[in-house]
Design a protein around this motif. Sequence first.
Motif, short mmCIF file in Angstrom:
data_model
loop_
_atom_site.label_atom_id
_atom_site.label_comp_id
_atom_site.label_asym_id
_atom_site.label_seq_id
_atom_site.Cartn_x
_atom_site.Cartn_y
_atom_site.Cartn_z
N HIS A 80 77.08 84.71 27.20
CA HIS A 80 77.08 83.29 27.97
C HIS A 80 75.67 83.02 28.51
O HIS A 80 75.13 82.00 27.98
CB HIS A 80 77.95 83.50 29.21
CG HIS A 80 78.08 82.35 30.01
ND1 HIS A 80 78.74 81.20 29.54
CD2 HIS A 80 77.48 81.72 31.37
CE1 HIS A 80 78.78 80.20 30.39
NE2 HIS A 80 78.10 80.52 31.29
N LEU A 138 79.13 76.17 21.82
CA LEU A 138 80.44 76.61 21.79
C LEU A 138 80.34 78.01 22.42
O LEU A 138 81.59 78.59 23.20
CB LEU A 138 80.82 76.68 20.56
CG LEU A 138 81.01 75.31 19.64
CD1 LEU A 138 81.29 75.33 18.15
CD2 LEU A 138 82.23 74.52 20.33
N ALA A 167 80.52 77.64 26.16
CA ALA A 167 81.81 76.99 26.81
C ALA A 167 82.96 78.10 26.54
O ALA A 167 83.78 78.20 27.59
CB ALA A 167 82.25 75.97 25.97
N LEU A 168 83.05 78.88 25.38
CA LEU A 168 83.97 79.65 25.20
C LEU A 168 83.91 80.94 26.21
O LEU A 168 85.00 81.51 26.40
CB LEU A 168 84.14 79.93 23.60
CG LEU A 168 84.39 78.79 22.71
CD1 LEU A 168 84.42 79.44 21.22
CD2 LEU A 168 86.02 78.40 23.15
N GLY A 197 85.29 73.16 31.08
CA GLY A 197 84.95 74.00 29.84
C GLY A 197 85.53 73.88 28.64
O GLY A 197 84.97 73.68 27.41
N SER A 198 87.01 73.26 28.70
CA SER A 198 87.87 73.00 27.81
C SER A 198 87.09 71.65 27.03
O SER A 198 87.04 71.19 26.01
CB SER A 198 89.15 72.80 27.89
OG SER A 198 89.77 73.97 28.30
N VAL A 234 84.01 72.20 25.21
CA VAL A 234 84.26 72.46 23.52
C VAL A 234 84.78 71.30 22.81
O VAL A 234 84.58 70.98 21.67
CB VAL A 234 85.65 73.71 23.60
CG1 VAL A 234 86.03 73.92 22.31
CG2 VAL A 234 84.99 74.80 24.24
N VAL A 279 83.12 69.51 19.54
CA VAL A 279 84.01 69.39 18.12
C VAL A 279 84.07 67.99 17.83
O VAL A 279 83.69 67.81 16.54
CB VAL A 279 85.29 70.07 18.28
CG1 VAL A 279 86.29 69.72 17.30
CG2 VAL A 279 85.20 71.48 18.62
N GLY A 282 78.98 66.87 25.98
CA GLY A 282 78.89 68.36 26.03
C GLY A 282 77.76 68.85 26.58
O GLY A 282 77.63 69.84 27.46
#
Length: 256
Positions: free
Chosen positions: A77, A122, A125-126, A153-154, A157, A161, A182
């Motif tokens: 992270h 990504l 966030a993930l 966080g979602s 992502v 995307v 984002g």
Amino acid sequence: MNASRKTATVVMETETKESPSTPRSARGRWLVPAALIFVSLIPVFFGTARLAELTGGSEVTPANHRFFDSPIPVLIHIPAAIVYSLVGAFQFVSSLRRGKHGKHGRPSWHRMAGRILVPAGLLVALSGLWMAVFYDLPASDGTLLLVFRLVFGSAMVASIVMGILAIRRRDFAAHGAWMARGYAIGIAAGTQALVSIPWLLLVGPADVLTRALLLGSAWVINLAVAEYFIHRRARRAAQTNHVSSPLAAPAATMPL
């Protein structure tokens, strides 16, 4: 060609046709990335300190034991966040966005940086979502802050995307808007420090609810600023498109 692609084309052509910048306009161009880097420096500093703590054999305490118990998400992270926040700031420099290719047919800086920033974003966030779900919840956080982290966080992502999908269909305006959203979410840690430090100095330590609201407000502030610039850019492009359109020419020359 759809409307958003036309708008993006007009913006890019307008930027390319501009004359060499005066010192004042050049300073203005770099004001946004400089501000973004400034906001990012606080989490970069503390993130680097956390990395040093994990890799330097520091003492395990109740405040950091979860990171030592499962260090891999943190080790992913923090470096990804540093790259994403600092390199991403330069994507807002108009001169670096111009054109599809650089010298000798090589991809432009904007495109090369994008190939780094998409996976970095990504990963940020993930890994953040993983830590929010699987790490023990600190006593200073609470359920509301956990919900905020999961939601934003979602959303980060989803924004990245959507930005990828937009550029695949050559919708440059939508791509820029989604990637800006984002990025706004991704650098909220800096804004969280900026809204929390004055509260700490003026009021004192925040309770669980106040802390959640302060940190949550930082995501909202960043997204609000991003939306302001997205819509301002869209309005400017629409005005330029209207003026440059053959249908708009008679109206522009019509006497009052």
